[in-house]
Design a protein around this motif. Sequence first.
Motif, PDB file in Angstrom:
ATOM      1  N   THR A 101       0.809  -1.227   0.230  1.00 35.30           N
ATOM      2  CA  THR A 101      -0.108  -0.057   0.220  1.00 35.30           C
ATOM      3  C   THR A 101       1.283   1.228  -0.096  1.00 35.30           C
ATOM      4  O   THR A 101       0.774   2.196  -0.886  1.00 35.30           O
ATOM      5  N   GLU A 136       1.056   4.483  -2.476  1.00 37.79           N
ATOM      6  CA  GLU A 136       0.603   5.757  -2.660  1.00 37.79           C
ATOM      7  C   GLU A 136       2.214   6.374  -2.940  1.00 37.79           C
ATOM      8  O   GLU A 136       2.051   7.417  -3.587  1.00 37.79           O
ATOM      9  N   GLU A 166     -11.729  -1.920  -4.212  1.00 35.14           N
ATOM     10  CA  GLU A 166     -12.147  -0.469  -4.007  1.00 35.14           C
ATOM     11  C   GLU A 166     -10.622  -0.351  -4.716  1.00 35.14           C
ATOM     12  O   GLU A 166     -10.846   1.009  -5.326  1.00 35.14           O
ATOM     13  N   HIS A 167      -9.269  -1.191  -4.358  1.00 36.38           N
ATOM     14  CA  HIS A 167      -8.492  -0.672  -4.623  1.00 36.38           C
ATOM     15  C   HIS A 167      -8.423  -0.708  -5.647  1.00 36.38           C
ATOM     16  O   HIS A 167      -7.620   0.316  -6.950  1.00 36.38           O
ATOM     17  N   ARG A 219     -10.406  -0.435  -8.165  1.00 33.89           N
ATOM     18  CA  ARG A 219     -11.575   1.059  -8.868  1.00 33.89           C
ATOM     19  C   ARG A 219     -10.833   2.217  -8.491  1.00 33.89           C
ATOM     20  O   ARG A 219     -11.233   2.622  -9.525  1.00 33.89           O
ATOM     21  N   ARG A 220      -9.724   2.225  -7.961  1.00 33.95           N
ATOM     22  CA  ARG A 220      -9.497   3.362  -7.536  1.00 33.95           C
ATOM     23  C   ARG A 220      -7.514   3.491  -8.844  1.00 33.95           C
ATOM     24  O   ARG A 220      -7.913   4.736  -9.312  1.00 33.95           O
ATOM     25  N   TYR A 221      -7.348   2.306  -8.802  1.00 39.16           N
ATOM     26  CA  TYR A 221      -6.869   2.582  -9.843  1.00 39.16           C
ATOM     27  C   TYR A 221      -7.447   2.830 -11.432  1.00 39.16           C
ATOM     28  O   TYR A 221      -6.762   3.469 -11.816  1.00 39.16           O
ATOM     29  N   PRO A 262       2.256   5.975  -7.674  1.00 39.22           N
ATOM     30  CA  PRO A 262       0.026   4.240  -8.120  1.00 39.22           C
ATOM     31  C   PRO A 262       0.746   4.040  -9.905  1.00 39.22           C
ATOM     32  O   PRO A 262       0.212   3.373 -10.358  1.00 39.22           O
ATOM     33  N   GLU A 316     -11.903  -4.390   0.049  1.00 42.66           N
ATOM     34  CA  GLU A 316     -11.632  -3.524  -0.153  1.00 42.66           C
ATOM     35  C   GLU A 316     -10.016  -3.709  -1.459  1.00 42.66           C
ATOM     36  O   GLU A 316     -10.023  -2.772  -2.195  1.00 42.66           O
ATOM     37  N   ARG A 351      -9.170   4.152 -11.688  1.00 43.62           N
ATOM     38  CA  ARG A 351     -10.210   5.926 -11.846  1.00 43.62           C
ATOM     39  C   ARG A 351      -8.690   6.286 -12.174  1.00 43.62           C
ATOM     40  O   ARG A 351      -8.837   7.637 -13.102  1.00 43.62           O
ATOM     41  N   TYR A 352      -7.318   5.961 -12.086  1.00 41.31           N
ATOM     42  CA  TYR A 352      -6.599   6.554 -11.481  1.00 41.31           C
ATOM     43  C   TYR A 352      -5.917   6.528 -13.554  1.00 41.31           C
ATOM     44  O   TYR A 352      -5.263   7.410 -13.508  1.00 41.31           O
ATOM     45  N   HIS A 398       0.078  -4.123  -8.482  1.00 45.22           N
ATOM     46  CA  HIS A 398      -1.476  -3.429  -8.083  1.00 45.22           C
ATOM     47  C   HIS A 398      -2.164  -5.009  -8.447  1.00 45.22           C
ATOM     48  O   HIS A 398      -2.727  -5.089  -7.287  1.00 45.22           O
TER      49      HIS A 398
END
Length: 271
Positions: free
Chosen positions: A186, A190, A218-219, A221-223, A193, A215, A225-226, A200
């Motif tokens: 993590t 951070e 969700e990681h 999905r954040r990836y 990315p 969890e 989006r990034y 990942h």
Amino acid sequence: MTAPAPISAALFLHTLGDSVVTLDGQPLTWPAHSAEELLWYLHAHEGGAYRADVLAELWGLEDTPAAANRFRVALCRLRATLGSADAVTEVRGRYALHPAILAQSDTAALHAGLLGARFARDDAEREEALRRALAVADGDYLPGVRGDWADAARAHHRAARVRAYVALATLHCARRECPLAALALTRAVECDPLIGEDHHQRLMTCLAATRGKYEAVEHYRRYCRYLREEVGDTPMSETACLAERIKQGEVPCADTMLAAPATGSLPFLGR
């Protein structure tokens, strides 16, 4: 003739997450901003730099007599503030911070820890060296300092922090210390990315095993989006398939060998 004052062992350069020089724990006061700018530029160029390059890259100036005078004034103020005429050396036209000053910085401690981990005799010694390295890595290099030269140095030291976190995760993963591996990975993503997508994937499997599928997804999905917003790209099909498997309730780490490799396969830890 009076010999130059020795480099004070009480000096320390804080560059990761901050940009401040302390003497006996107290911040130094700069007589002019140009002297401080010159310090950080030279810190980012450990091998030294020619005056013309300093003038062009730091202040956008040509090497004219007036600009050369500005450089001399900044150099004089820098040496005076650091307490020694030897604080900045000059060899064949290249100006560099004294090696003792370079050694008294958090970046030196970071890279020394990585080097110690690379040549460690066993996992315990390797982990101790990595933790020493990461203990000084509180953030990005010279935050707020602008310029292509600063960006290049920032990327270099960020990559070192990422290597340390990945190596630490590898050690934990080999020992099946899943929560610690997840925490180290993590921290790695951070820091950067855009770390390799395989990391990942590893983090997703660690999160699924330690914190549950929500969890992990969700990681993912954040990836996604990034990548979409910052890079204009999408994850690899393997990563999407892994996320789908986790959504279905699988814990892939145990049956796909996505866990970290053996200790002998630690990532490159050189400078």
